[in-house]
Structures are given as structure tokens and as C-alpha cells.
Design a protein around this motif. Sequence first.
Motif, mmCIF file in Angstrom:
data_model
loop_
_atom_site.group_PDB
_atom_site.id
_atom_site.type_symbol
_atom_site.label_atom_id
_atom_site.label_comp_id
_atom_site.label_asym_id
_atom_site.label_seq_id
_atom_site.Cartn_x
_atom_site.Cartn_y
_atom_site.Cartn_z
ATOM 1 N N LEU A 267 49.714 -24.871 26.394
ATOM 2 C CA LEU A 267 49.326 -25.003 24.986
ATOM 3 C C LEU A 267 47.825 -24.809 24.859
ATOM 4 C CD1 LEU A 267 50.107 -25.758 22.040
ATOM 5 C CD2 LEU A 267 49.555 -28.128 22.647
ATOM 6 N N GLU A 268 47.425 -23.972 23.914
ATOM 7 C CA GLU A 268 46.013 -23.705 23.657
ATOM 8 C C GLU A 268 45.766 -23.794 22.155
ATOM 9 O OE1 GLU A 268 42.668 -20.144 24.271
ATOM 10 O OE2 GLU A 268 44.786 -19.807 24.778
ATOM 11 N N VAL A 269 44.687 -24.491 21.781
ATOM 12 C CA VAL A 269 44.318 -24.646 20.374
ATOM 13 C C VAL A 269 43.039 -23.854 20.125
ATOM 14 C CG1 VAL A 269 43.745 -26.260 18.527
ATOM 15 C CG2 VAL A 269 45.376 -26.931 20.296
ATOM 16 N N ARG A 270 43.101 -22.918 19.175
ATOM 17 C CA ARG A 270 41.959 -22.069 18.859
ATOM 18 C C ARG A 270 41.491 -22.333 17.433
ATOM 19 N NH1 ARG A 270 44.423 -16.225 20.939
ATOM 20 N NH2 ARG A 270 45.080 -16.923 23.028
ATOM 21 N N LEU A 271 40.190 -22.419 17.256
ATOM 22 C CA LEU A 271 39.592 -22.598 15.939
ATOM 23 C C LEU A 271 39.079 -21.246 15.456
ATOM 24 C CD1 LEU A 271 38.793 -24.790 13.822
ATOM 25 C CD2 LEU A 271 36.540 -24.806 14.899
ATOM 26 N N VAL A 272 39.667 -20.755 14.363
ATOM 27 C CA VAL A 272 39.366 -19.413 13.879
ATOM 28 C C VAL A 272 38.839 -19.501 12.450
ATOM 29 C CG1 VAL A 272 40.304 -17.112 13.448
ATOM 30 C CG2 VAL A 272 41.219 -18.499 15.325
ATOM 31 N N PRO A 273 37.681 -18.923 12.149
ATOM 32 C CA PRO A 273 37.181 -18.931 10.766
ATOM 33 C C PRO A 273 38.101 -18.138 9.842
ATOM 34 C CG PRO A 273 35.446 -18.299 12.322
ATOM 35 C CD PRO A 273 36.731 -18.271 13.074
ATOM 36 N N ASP A 278 36.306 -11.678 10.639
ATOM 37 C CA ASP A 278 36.384 -12.226 11.987
ATOM 38 C C ASP A 278 37.472 -11.490 12.765
ATOM 39 O OD1 ASP A 278 35.624 -14.703 13.796
ATOM 40 O OD2 ASP A 278 37.805 -14.502 13.881
ATOM 41 N N PRO A 279 37.172 -10.915 13.916
ATOM 42 C CA PRO A 279 38.175 -10.111 14.650
ATOM 43 C C PRO A 279 39.365 -10.929 15.119
ATOM 44 C CG PRO A 279 36.171 -10.418 15.955
ATOM 45 C CD PRO A 279 35.853 -10.910 14.590
ATOM 46 N N GLU A 280 39.144 -12.187 15.515
ATOM 47 C CA GLU A 280 40.257 -13.009 15.998
ATOM 48 C C GLU A 280 41.199 -13.374 14.851
ATOM 49 O OE1 GLU A 280 40.901 -16.816 19.020
ATOM 50 O OE2 GLU A 280 38.908 -16.290 18.275
ATOM 51 N N PHE A 281 40.628 -13.685 13.688
ATOM 52 C CA PHE A 281 41.469 -13.987 12.531
ATOM 53 C C PHE A 281 42.259 -12.761 12.105
ATOM 54 C CE2 PHE A 281 42.131 -14.136 7.941
ATOM 55 C CZ PHE A 281 42.757 -15.360 7.782
ATOM 56 N N LYS A 282 41.594 -11.618 12.119
ATOM 57 C CA LYS A 282 42.250 -10.375 11.692
ATOM 58 C C LYS A 282 43.368 -9.981 12.647
ATOM 59 C CE LYS A 282 41.021 -5.766 9.990
ATOM 60 N NZ LYS A 282 39.898 -4.806 9.791
ATOM 61 N N SER A 283 43.147 -10.147 13.940
ATOM 62 C CA SER A 283 44.157 -9.726 14.919
ATOM 63 C C SER A 283 45.376 -10.643 14.917
ATOM 64 C CB SER A 283 43.544 -9.689 16.319
ATOM 65 O OG SER A 283 43.113 -10.984 16.710
ATOM 66 N N SER A 284 45.212 -11.900 14.537
ATOM 67 C CA SER A 284 46.333 -12.847 14.538
ATOM 68 C C SER A 284 46.962 -13.011 13.160
ATOM 69 C CB SER A 284 45.858 -14.218 15.037
ATOM 70 O OG SER A 284 44.847 -14.734 14.180
ATOM 71 N N PHE A 285 46.476 -12.264 12.166
ATOM 72 C CA PHE A 285 46.958 -12.449 10.793
ATOM 73 C C PHE A 285 48.454 -12.159 10.678
ATOM 74 C CE2 PHE A 285 47.993 -10.714 6.608
ATOM 75 C CZ PHE A 285 47.548 -11.737 5.783
ATOM 76 N N SER A 286 48.917 -11.088 11.264
ATOM 77 C CA SER A 286 50.315 -10.703 11.127
ATOM 78 C C SER A 286 51.243 -11.765 11.714
ATOM 79 C CB SER A 286 50.553 -9.351 11.816
ATOM 80 O OG SER A 286 51.908 -8.980 11.734
ATOM 81 N N GLN A 287 50.910 -12.260 12.894
ATOM 82 C CA GLN A 287 51.743 -13.285 13.519
ATOM 83 C C GLN A 287 51.685 -14.600 12.732
ATOM 84 O OE1 GLN A 287 52.248 -15.463 17.896
ATOM 85 N NE2 GLN A 287 50.877 -13.714 17.664
ATOM 86 N N HIS A 338 41.240 -21.946 10.444
ATOM 87 C CA HIS A 338 42.617 -22.107 10.885
ATOM 88 C C HIS A 338 42.584 -22.627 12.317
ATOM 89 C CE1 HIS A 338 44.922 -19.226 7.950
ATOM 90 N NE2 HIS A 338 44.255 -20.186 7.323
ATOM 91 N N GLN A 339 43.243 -23.754 12.553
ATOM 92 C CA GLN A 339 43.440 -24.240 13.915
ATOM 93 C C GLN A 339 44.802 -23.740 14.385
ATOM 94 O OE1 GLN A 339 42.898 -28.513 14.378
ATOM 95 N NE2 GLN A 339 41.069 -28.161 15.573
ATOM 96 N N GLN A 340 44.778 -22.775 15.269
ATOM 97 C CA GLN A 340 46.011 -22.139 15.726
ATOM 98 C C GLN A 340 46.472 -22.764 17.038
ATOM 99 O OE1 GLN A 340 44.810 -18.049 16.067
ATOM 100 N NE2 GLN A 340 44.938 -17.652 13.857
#
Length: 566
Positions: A267-273, A278-287, A338-340
Motif C-alpha cells: 500500500l502506498e499513499v501519494r499526495l497529488v495537487p 501537475d503531471p502525476e495528477f494528469k496521468s492518474s486522472f483516468s484511473q 488528492h490523497q491517492q
Amino acid sequence: MASVVEYKGLKAGYHCGYCDSEEGKVSCGMWAHSMTVQDYQDLIDRGWRRSGKYVYKPVMNQTCCPQYTIRCRPLQFQPSKSHKKVLKKMLKFLVKGEISRGNYEDEPMEPTMEDAVAGDFGLINKLDIQCDLKTFGDDLTERFESEEKQKGRSPKTEAASELIQSQAMEEKLGSGEPSRPVRAPPAPKPGKGADLSKPPCRKAKEIRKERKRLKLMQQNPAGQLEGLQAQGEPPSLFPPKANKSNQPKSLEDLIFESLPENASHKLEVRLVPVSFEDPEFKSSFSQSFSLYVKYQMAVHQDPPDECGKTEFTRFLCSSPLEAENPPNGPDCGYGSFHQQYWLDGRIVAVGVIDILPSCVSSVYLYYDPDYSFLSLGVYSALREIAFTRQLHQKTAQLSYYYMGFYIHSCPKMKYKGQYRPSDLLCPETYVWVPIEQCLPSLDNSKYCRFNPDPEAASTSDGGDKVTRDKLWPRVWGAKVELRWSHRRKLQDRMAAARTCAGAPFLGALPVQEWSGMSLSEAPFCLPDNPDAADPQQHKHKIRCRCAAVQDREQIEHAFSEKAHFV
């Protein structure tokens, strides 16, 4: 940096999702085009809350289900027994892949007695030991007395024999032998009670405790146990060097317990603006969007056409908060995030939060219904409390966790009160009151004033001077841009607004004196020639100032137009 909002006014008589009333909900709202984190902090401290870019406040004494702002104090927070069960359940799943069966509800509706004393581990251990010793002694006494009566002898005539047996028992305790002689009582007649030739049934927990007690008595010096008993203290289940283990585990110890290398899950918790830049937010948007649709349809039974990408973006990916990263703030900065929660490389939950100067504010949570057995609602709340503690280490004033609204009249929303210690916001004086003091009043009435000071002024009668002075330079004292069709129409409506109950405008002056005055001298400033100021003739810009939230409500009622607060 300034806040720009568009006031929408009072909204009454619409559907309430808490009690299912068709026309019982009443609130005021405004559309926030942009907002500073400090302005929003001041707003939520006055009972406001955001949903996307829409910021609203329930009219507490009119709405069917009063919604009280609730905040937890993470620095004093101790997880309850039910919270620990959730954390242990997650740990077992990560380590061994175990899936708990049973009730998957996120929170019990009512607190338990175990939760009330969960923080006093010293008391619990002491009571546990005393109960064990008393039960152990009572069992021996009853057993011996019953056996002596069966033989026709009085227990009093056997005092010397019992003393010898007790001394022998102490010697055997030190040697690890059984604590009492094993006797084989006659077997009962068929159908006449339990078979006494077999050992009595005992709970595994009691057996483990007795084994540990015997082992420790073997390890301790002979005089140490006698010294403790001479002082009237029960023998401890733990050696003196293990005193640290008597202390309750902190929330961080329970959450961040190290996993073995061969753990079943990761389990990993990521904090994304919350930003499409933001590239991380954009790449995970679809999922993240797919997870949201699955959650809304399974948990809230929303139809597919109400779970579109537009609704998701407007609701959870559009925030009015301007990101700020001051040197004395947290490393991640202030704003919306977003805390993913990534489990084995895929998102299973997303917590939407706002990081503000004084708190972490929870906005929404959605998760994969296939993992409901992990109680992700409770788990994410505990993670966010621990996250607030972490931010507090860098930013001392950031020390609260806001959980949104507490609705005492809605059983499904009362679980928020179990994250103790917590406070509710008084709807009249805007002071924080411990929830324990509020609950008796809420049991008698849905709407309550929590402030125990009868002399404290209520905002409803214009006495909110402290909050007004605090907010004047920022939100309520900000410039307001109104657009109207004609100066005479504007003056008439302002005059009508000025006569509203409560004298809404500070330093209200006759209409004739408004024209030409500067913003610092009077609450309104009209252009000398509005027709010439705007070639469109029907669009004129007039700046005004208002005192507090109820003033703005009265402005909207009197003007029936949009206002841009800049």
C-alpha cells in the motif's frame, strides 16, 4: 492575491439528502472563482464549506437538518478500540492477505464503553490483573469448599492443611509445576452436569496470561514478587525492563508498522495537487475517474449519466483555492490535494482534502467497493489525522482536522463524533465547544446555541463585532463589484437594503451622500456619470463594502443581481 466570488443568495425549499425531505433544506451560497487559503480558513470557521467551487452555508435555524462544523484535535487524539481494529485489519491484509468477514460498515453508530477508556492503558492493565487474580482465587476456594463438603468435612477444620497446601503451591509456582494438586473427582451421573474428570473449559486468552505469569515468576528473583505483594500491588504481567510496552501505541505506530519483505500486498499513499498542470495528477486522472464512477454507482446508486467526467471534474477536480507555498508553511504547500491510496499498483481510494493555514479539511472520499471489507472510510480518516500531525511538526499553527459537518439528527452522520477529542462550532457566536458539552442539548433539539456564555453576542442580532473586525480587511471588507442597469434603480435598491433589519451596512449614509465618496470614507462609491462610464448604458460598475455574512444575504435579497467580490 485576492478572492473573487459571485454571491448566489438564499436557496430555500429544496431536497435534503439526509432526511429525504423534499423542501426542507435552506442555505446560502456563492460561486468562488478564486479564493485565498486564508479567506477559506476564515469562512469554514464561520460555518461555510465548499463543494467544488460552490461555497455554501446552511441557515441553521431554518434548515431541516442543522449541519454543525466539526473539527478534531489530532494532537490529543487517541484511536479507539474500533479504530485499532480497522488498522489491525488492514495490517493483516497487507501482510498475509487475510480478508475479514462480517460487518463492513465504516463506523459503529454509538460509542462503546471500551472506547471511553481506551486511552487509559495503565488502568485497564491494573483492572485486568486484579480481576484475573480474584477470579483465580475464587475458583480455588469454591472448588476446595465443594470438595470438602462432599467428604463431610468443614473447611474450618482444614485450615492447617490449606496453609500447608498454599505454601506448597507457592513453591511449585516458583518451580514451574502446576499451582494446585490434581485430583480426579468422581465422574457425574449421565446427564448430571459437566464431566469433572476433564479439565474445565477456559478461554485461550486466560491460558496465555497464566502461562506468561508463571514464566515471569520463574524469571523474577524470589524477593521481588514478595515485595510487590507486601505493598499491596498485584504482580505485573511484564518484566520491569519492558515498561515501555505498557504504554499505548501511537497512531503512527499502528499505521506505519513495518511489513515483512514477503508481504502479500503493498500500500502506498501519494499526495497529488489538484491541478491538470501537475503531471502525476494528469496521468492518474483516468484511473481516478473510473474509480469515482464505480463508487458512485455502487454506493450511492447514481445513474451513469450523473457520473460523467464533467460532473467529476466540477465536483472534485475544480477548486477555487489558490496554491500557496510560503517558506513557513508545510513542504507540500497550501491548496487542494488528492490523497491517492495505491494498492499493488492500482488506485483503490482517493481522499480529497484542503490544506489550509490552521487545518487539514476533508472534502470527500471515494473508494473501490470491492475493498469495503477494509473499512477504507475509517482508515482514510485515521491516515488524514496522522497526516495533520505530520504537517504540524513543520507548521505549528496547522493543528486541526476538519471533518465537514456533524448532523446529530442523521444517524449515518453521527460517527464523526467518535473521533475524540473534537469540537462543534456554535452557530450563533462562532466559538468552538467540546462535543461532549453539545450532545445533551442536541438530544433535546436539532438546533442549539452551544456557547455557554449568555452574555456572548449573537451574530443574528448584529453583535458579531470580533469576527467582523477580524474579517473586514479580507473577505467581508473586500471590494464588491455590482452591475446594474441604471443609477436611479441602484440607489432605490440600496436605500431599500439600508432599511433592512439589523442595519447591514457599516456607516450607512443617505443616498444623496453616497456619490463621490472614496471607498475608505463610505461603504459605497458611485461614479459621477454612470451613463458615460459604461458605453453599454445598461452595465455600470459600482463598488461597495459590506460588514458581515448576514449583510451580504440582505444585499442579495434587496438587489436580486450578481455580485463579484474582488
